[in-house]
Design an enzyme around this catalytic site. Structure first.
Site, short mmCIF file in Angstrom:
data_model
loop_
_atom_site.label_atom_id
_atom_site.label_comp_id
_atom_site.label_asym_id
_atom_site.label_seq_id
_atom_site.Cartn_x
_atom_site.Cartn_y
_atom_site.Cartn_z
N MET A 78 0.83 -1.20 0.00
CA MET A 78 0.00 0.00 0.00
C MET A 78 0.87 1.25 0.00
O MET A 78 2.09 1.19 -0.01
CB MET A 78 -0.94 -0.03 1.20
CG MET A 78 -2.08 -1.05 1.04
SD MET A 78 -3.20 -1.08 2.45
CE MET A 78 -2.15 -1.91 3.65
N CYS A 79 0.23 2.39 0.06
CA CYS A 79 0.90 3.68 -0.08
C CYS A 79 1.43 4.20 1.25
O CYS A 79 1.26 3.56 2.29
CB CYS A 79 -0.07 4.70 -0.68
SG CYS A 79 -0.97 4.09 -2.13
N GLN A 80 2.07 5.36 1.21
CA GLN A 80 2.49 6.03 2.44
C GLN A 80 2.10 7.50 2.36
O GLN A 80 2.06 8.11 1.29
CB GLN A 80 3.99 5.89 2.68
CG GLN A 80 4.39 4.47 3.08
CD GLN A 80 5.59 4.44 4.02
OE1 GLN A 80 6.03 5.46 4.53
NE2 GLN A 80 6.11 3.25 4.23
#
Length: 257
Positions: A1-3
């Site tokens: 996933m993203c940050q």
């Protein structure tokens, strides 16, 4: 996933130090290399820089690392795609207008079986679950308060209700701001630190860079930095609890209303 990376402060401040470490996670120290973006508020205006390339290979990101744009509200994002192609329209942060102000949003997570109801006003441009969620938040706020922005005491519980509704579909860490109020919602991983006097030195985890904030700040300065995981290894970061929605005002968190 993203940050995610966010900054809220009581005086215009540059985010170069934090972005130096954060952007390294976009393909150097981590594998969030499916695009990136950053938004800076200056009054009611908003500058956005983004690229579908990884942040470590982007010349635009290199410019942002070196150019000290001063702002009191900043949201940045590095993407590891779970839904939607690796193209510019799917890069965060997203921006829309509501009540005569720009609103900016970035999301970390994955929302399953999440479809939009009929929308009177806001529609996604790309095909991410994140942009759908942003459109639903703004559509819901607009329906509840069609004319003008309400006081924070009235806005906050409506935003919390919409957030809880969307979070039932999966992981929903997000940052949201209109340049006046800054919201952070924790679902799994999101933390923050408030830097204020007495200031000290900070050392990045992802780069061997140290900054002594005592040399760069004034005694009344106050800066809150919000990130998916801590950016420094010699400071104490506070974890945002699952389901917690915080408002940051002038570099300090305000819990609930």
């Amino acid at each position: 996933m993203c940050q995610l990376l966010g900054m809220n402060c009581n005086v215009p401040t540059d985010i170069c130090f934090s972005f130096e470490g954060f952007s390294a996670r976009g393909g150097k120290t981590d594998d969030h290399k499916d695009g990136w973006g950053i938004a800076f508020f200056e009054g009611k205006g908003c500058r956005i820089f983004m690229d579908a390339q990884s942040s470590v290979n982007s010349q635009i990101a290199d410019f942002v690392r070196k150019y000290p744009i001063h702002s009191t509200h900043v949201i940045a994002h590095i993407r590891k795609a779970t839904q939607g192609e690796i193209i510019l329209e799917n890069c965060h942060p997203f921006r829309r207008e509501l009540w005569g102000r720009y609103w900016v949003f970035a999301h970390n997570g994955d929302l399953k079986d999440f479809d939009l109801p009929f929308m009177d006003f806001y529609e996604p441009v790309g095909n991410t679950d994140s942009e759908k969620a942003f459109c639903l938040i703004l559509e819901s706020l607009r329906q509840q308060f069609p004319m003008v922005k309400p006081p924070l005491e009235a806005l906050f519980p409506i935003l919390k209700r919409i957030t809880d509704r969307i979070a039932k579909h999966g992981i929903f860490n997000y940052l949201l701001t209109d340049g006046e109020h800054f919201f952070a919602h924790g679902s799994t991983k999101l933390c923050y630190i408030v830097r204020k006097a007495p200031f000290a030195a900070a050392h990045l985890i992802d780069e061997d860079v140290t900054v002594d904030f005592n040399e760069l700040t004034r005694p009344k300065d106050r800066v809150a930095v919000i990130a998916t995981t801590p950016l420094t290894d010699n400071e104490v970061w506070t974890q945002i609890q699952p389901g917690e929605l915080l408002t940051f005002l002038d570099g300090e968190p305000v819990k609930g209303f």
